[in-house]
Design an enzyme around this catalytic site. Structure first.
Site, PDB file in Angstrom:
ATOM      1  N   ARG A  13      79.602  62.490 -69.492  1.00  0.00           N
ATOM      2  CA  ARG A  13      78.821  62.352 -68.251  1.00  0.00           C
ATOM      3  C   ARG A  13      78.252  60.932 -68.176  1.00  0.00           C
ATOM      4  O   ARG A  13      78.467  60.132 -69.090  1.00  0.00           O
ATOM      5  CB  ARG A  13      77.694  63.383 -68.218  1.00  0.00           C
ATOM      6  N   ASN A  88      79.165  53.476 -76.082  1.00  0.00           N
ATOM      7  CA  ASN A  88      78.238  53.856 -75.004  1.00  0.00           C
ATOM      8  C   ASN A  88      77.280  54.981 -75.390  1.00  0.00           C
ATOM      9  O   ASN A  88      76.178  55.067 -74.842  1.00  0.00           O
ATOM     10  CB  ASN A  88      79.072  54.273 -73.772  1.00  0.00           C
ATOM     11  N   SER A 140      70.558  47.907 -73.510  1.00  0.00           N
ATOM     12  CA  SER A 140      69.473  48.128 -72.545  1.00  0.00           C
ATOM     13  C   SER A 140      68.596  46.885 -72.443  1.00  0.00           C
ATOM     14  O   SER A 140      68.452  46.131 -73.419  1.00  0.00           O
ATOM     15  CB  SER A 140      68.622  49.303 -73.039  1.00  0.00           C
ATOM     16  N   TYR A 153      63.860  53.335 -79.453  1.00  0.00           N
ATOM     17  CA  TYR A 153      64.943  53.017 -78.514  1.00  0.00           C
ATOM     18  C   TYR A 153      65.089  51.497 -78.374  1.00  0.00           C
ATOM     19  O   TYR A 153      66.193  50.960 -78.464  1.00  0.00           O
ATOM     20  CB  TYR A 153      64.653  53.662 -77.158  1.00  0.00           C
ATOM     21  N   ILE A 186      69.534  53.074 -64.741  1.00  0.00           N
ATOM     22  CA  ILE A 186      70.782  53.561 -64.138  1.00  0.00           C
ATOM     23  C   ILE A 186      70.618  55.043 -63.832  1.00  0.00           C
ATOM     24  O   ILE A 186      70.031  55.798 -64.628  1.00  0.00           O
ATOM     25  CB  ILE A 186      71.987  53.326 -65.102  1.00  0.00           C
TER      26      ILE A 186
HETATM   27  P1  NDP Z   1      73.527  60.334 -70.531  1.00  0.00           P
HETATM   28  O1  NDP Z   1      72.462  61.080 -71.202  1.00  0.00           O
HETATM   29  O2  NDP Z   1      73.864  60.628 -69.118  1.00  0.00           O
HETATM   30  O3  NDP Z   1      74.891  60.442 -71.383  1.00  0.00           O
HETATM   31  C1  NDP Z   1      74.890  60.189 -72.765  1.00  0.00           C
HETATM   32  C2  NDP Z   1      76.263  60.516 -73.315  1.00  0.00           C
HETATM   33  O4  NDP Z   1      76.248  60.258 -74.733  1.00  0.00           O
HETATM   34  C3  NDP Z   1      76.630  61.993 -73.151  1.00  0.00           C
HETATM   35  O5  NDP Z   1      78.020  62.107 -72.974  1.00  0.00           O
HETATM   36  C4  NDP Z   1      76.204  62.598 -74.496  1.00  0.00           C
HETATM   37  O6  NDP Z   1      76.875  63.824 -74.703  1.00  0.00           O
HETATM   38  C5  NDP Z   1      76.643  61.461 -75.430  1.00  0.00           C
HETATM   39  N1  NDP Z   1      76.011  61.443 -76.754  1.00  0.00           N
HETATM   40  C6  NDP Z   1      74.690  61.454 -77.062  1.00  0.00           C
HETATM   41  N2  NDP Z   1      74.516  61.424 -78.393  1.00  0.00           N
HETATM   42  C7  NDP Z   1      75.757  61.375 -78.945  1.00  0.00           C
HETATM   43  C8  NDP Z   1      76.240  61.337 -80.275  1.00  0.00           C
HETATM   44  N3  NDP Z   1      75.423  61.314 -81.338  1.00  0.00           N
HETATM   45  N4  NDP Z   1      77.581  61.314 -80.487  1.00  0.00           N
HETATM   46  C9  NDP Z   1      78.439  61.340 -79.442  1.00  0.00           C
HETATM   47  N5  NDP Z   1      78.043  61.368 -78.148  1.00  0.00           N
HETATM   48  C10 NDP Z   1      76.703  61.394 -77.914  1.00  0.00           C
HETATM   49  O7  NDP Z   1      73.133  58.801 -70.709  1.00  0.00           O
HETATM   50  P2  NDP Z   1      73.593  57.477 -69.934  1.00  0.00           P
HETATM   51  O8  NDP Z   1      74.948  57.624 -69.392  1.00  0.00           O
HETATM   52  O9  NDP Z   1      72.496  57.078 -69.058  1.00  0.00           O
HETATM   53  O10 NDP Z   1      73.593  56.457 -71.160  1.00  0.00           O
HETATM   54  C11 NDP Z   1      74.754  55.861 -71.696  1.00  0.00           C
HETATM   55  C12 NDP Z   1      74.345  54.619 -72.461  1.00  0.00           C
HETATM   56  O11 NDP Z   1      73.706  53.710 -71.582  1.00  0.00           O
HETATM   57  C13 NDP Z   1      73.357  54.882 -73.594  1.00  0.00           C
HETATM   58  O12 NDP Z   1      73.683  54.094 -74.711  1.00  0.00           O
HETATM   59  C14 NDP Z   1      72.037  54.448 -73.005  1.00  0.00           C
HETATM   60  O13 NDP Z   1      71.110  54.050 -73.980  1.00  0.00           O
HETATM   61  C15 NDP Z   1      72.490  53.280 -72.141  1.00  0.00           C
HETATM   62  N6  NDP Z   1      71.527  52.932 -71.105  1.00  0.00           N
HETATM   63  C16 NDP Z   1      71.227  53.816 -70.094  1.00  0.00           C
HETATM   64  C17 NDP Z   1      70.281  53.480 -69.154  1.00  0.00           C
HETATM   65  C18 NDP Z   1      69.911  54.385 -68.038  1.00  0.00           C
HETATM   66  O14 NDP Z   1      68.958  54.045 -67.307  1.00  0.00           O
HETATM   67  N7  NDP Z   1      70.592  55.501 -67.814  1.00  0.00           N
HETATM   68  C19 NDP Z   1      69.577  52.187 -69.205  1.00  0.00           C
HETATM   69  C20 NDP Z   1      69.970  51.353 -70.289  1.00  0.00           C
HETATM   70  C21 NDP Z   1      70.910  51.718 -71.195  1.00  0.00           C
HETATM   71  P3  NDP Z   1      76.280  64.957 -75.702  1.00  0.00           P
HETATM   72  O15 NDP Z   1      74.839  65.125 -75.359  1.00  0.00           O
HETATM   73  O16 NDP Z   1      77.130  66.147 -75.474  1.00  0.00           O
HETATM   74  O17 NDP Z   1      76.494  64.388 -77.047  1.00  0.00           O
END
Ligand code: NDP
Length: 243
Positions: A13, A88, A140, A153, A186
């Site tokens: 996602r 990511n 970030s 974080y 985002i």
């Molecule tokens: P989401 O929470 O929408 O998605 C996170 C994704 O990472 C999910 O697919 C989740 O799936 C997966 N995930 C989490 N932990 C693990 C793990 N240990 N191993 C494998 N997969 C994992 O977050 P975003 O899309 O917003 O974030 C993506 C990246 O962007 C992150 O690194 C975040 O820090 C960064 N970011 C986001 C910002 C924002 O405002 N949204 C701002 C700045 C940076 P599952 O839970 O099933 O594992």
């Protein structure tokens, strides 16, 4: 032409899913990952049916070495060597540093930073042999400037920024480019914790007047994936002019 292979972590996602979709649109074959199996399998099926691409689902925790090692082995066996790694996967945690437990700290660092080290290590082993490859880390703005109540974080993303620059230098002689995108706010599940009032207040702080979209991050990732080899070691800020 042989399709390029990309591995995107945390792609069930949000930003990871948008990156996977954009890469599928331009013909990449994909391996995608998240911890949860069901939404990941659904996303892989959707991508392969919509874009007639190969999409391998690899559920597991990218903070764990045994999983990462096995994942890269599987990708090589089933798709071929990885051309593009997008680190990511990430989690956030909001709260006072004085309330943060060591277990929380370790979980955040393992997911956000150790995962980048592990995936880069196993991927670089393949890339160095071929003398080509790109690694793009999703970071970030808090890694640049730090955020109150997001100590772990911020530290994890600051680590990602430094690791990006260090690896760029170490891997440039092997023609591997390493860059990061430091995102502002985002519009994904990660920010669903904000209520309407908090969201409006945040939007007022951002000169662009809105949250960024996952598709905008995907567009920057694609630009970096297609950029000349001389572009490496950069942390590109994508925050609507916020910081
Ligand atoms: P989401 O929470 O929408 O998605 C996170 C994704 O990472 C999910 O697919 C989740 O799936 C997966 N995930 C989490 N932990 C693990 C793990 N240990 N191993 C494998 N997969 C994992 O977050 P975003 O899309 O917003 O974030 C993506 C990246 O962007 C992150 O690194 C975040 O820090 C960064 N970011 C986001 C910002 C924002 O405002 N949204 C701002 C700045 C940076 P599952 O839970 O099933 O594992």
């Amino acid at each position: 032409m042989t399709p390029k292979i990309a591995f995107i972590t945390g792609a069930s996602r949000g930003i990871g899913a948008a990156v996977a979709e954009r890469l599928a649109q331009v013909g990449y074959h994909l391996a995608i990952n998240s911890r949860s199996e069901e939404p990941l399998n659904k996303k892989a099926k959707e991508l392969s049916e919509t874009y007639h691409t190969v999409c391998l689902a690899l559920p597991g925790d990218v903070g764990e070495e045994a999983f990462v090692k096995a994942a890269f082995y599987k990708i090589k066996q089933q798709l071929g060597p990885v051309d593009l790694l997008v680190n990511n996967a990430g989690i956030s945690h909001i709260g006072l540093m004085t309330d943060l437990t060591l277990a929380d700290w370790n979980r955040i660092l393992a997911t956000n930073l150790t995962s980048v080290f592990l995936c880069s290590k196993y991927c670089a082993n393949q890339m160095i042999l071929r003398k080509k490859g790109k690694i793009i880390n999703i970071s970030s703005v808090w890694g640049n400037v730090g955020a109150s109540c997001e100590a772990a974080y911020s530290a994890s993303k600051g680590g990602v920024n430094a690791l990006t620059k260090a690896l760029a230098k170490e891997l440039a002689p092997s023609n591997i480019q390493v860059n990061a995108v430091a995102c502002g706010t985002i519009d994904t599940d990660m920010n669903r914790c904000f209520d309407e009032g908090e969201r409006c207040a945040l939007e007022e702080e951002i000169p662009c007047g809105r949250f960024g979209s996952p598709q905008e991050v995907a567009e920057v990732v694609l630009s970096l994936a297609e950029a000349p080899a001389y572009l490496t070691g950069q942390v590109i800020t994508l925050d609507g002019g916020w910081t």
